[in-house]
Motif scaffolding. Structure first.
Motif: not given
Length: 239
Positions: A68-90
């Motif tokens: 499954l692609p990542p967005h489908e895993r998220a839809k099933r209830g898997i949250g993710y906080s990456p090592e680099d935080c992944g915060v959109f700077p703009d």
């Protein structure tokens, strides 16, 4: 809840994970410890679907998610906080949070078909400081603030499982205590946690169970205190 069964993962031509297996049960904190380069982030990214698995399986609530692609895993209830935080700077902090807030409605409907918890109350209950940052752009956050926003954004999804990659890295000891308390609050919400961590001491403070990984292989699984007494684990973490 989560079962990783004998996965092999590559980064380009490099064979990083070799037959890695682990599991996370309901409402528990499981720590995956290892030195830098041992395979922790590759394990987390394989579970989230950012890296393809060459062999083995990844099951979530008994559903095979291996392809499954990542967005489908998220839809099933898997949250993710990456090592680099992944915060959109703009984007503002509020806009960063809203991304997961929108998707969280889908997650809640899929899980129980009813109303979801108050996502904002949960996120700001972990880190009240984030409420005062809503108008600030991601580019202008400190390292600790980015980590708070990344975890708050993941909680906005109302996940059943949260993947935390090096949540304590680079934090001052007093701030580590804050984040450790936040992990315990997340667990109290009924969320299971798989946490990649470089420091054995920090992992033993909050983990219900612990896996140690070295050179892409699991070398230990058991109670955190047993890891502290295992010379092989301590030596591997020291490099």
């Amino acid at each position: 809840m989560l079962a990783v069964e004998g996965i092999d993962t590559y980064r380009g031509p490099a064979h990083i994970l070799n037959g890695v297996s682990l599991h996370v049960d309901r409402q528990e904190v499981v720590c995956l410890v290892g030195r830098n380069g041992a395979g922790k982030t590759t394990t987390i990214e394989s579970i989230m679907g950012f890296l393809p698995v060459r062999s083995g399986r990844i099951l979530f609530h008994d559903e095979d998610m291996t392809t499954l692609p990542p967005h489908e895993r998220a839809k099933r209830g898997i949250g993710y906080s990456p090592e680099d935080c992944g915060v959109f700077p703009d984007l503002s902090v509020g806009e960063n949070l809203m991304i997961s807030r929108w998707l969280g409605d889908t997650v809640a409907r899929r899980r129980n078909g009813g109303p979801r918890p108050d996502a904002e109350a949960q996120a700001f209950g972990l880190f009240p400081e984030v409420r005062n940052l809503l108008q600030r752009r991601g580019l202008h956050l400190s390292g600790g603030q980015r980590k708070m926003v990344a975890i708050a954004r993941a909680i906005m999804l109302s996940p059943a499982l949260l993947l935390l990659d090096e949540a304590f890295e680079g934090l001052a000891p007093v701030v580590v205590n804050r984040f450790a308390e936040a992990v315990m609050k997340i667990k109290a919400m009924g969320v299971s946690i798989l946490m990649a961590e470089s420091h054995l001491g920090a992992a033993t403070r909050i983990g219900d169970r612990l896996y140690a990984i070295d050179r892409g292989e699991i070398i230990f699984h058991g109670p955190p205190q047993a890891a502290l007494a295992d010379e092989k684990v301590v030596k591997a973490l020291r490099g």
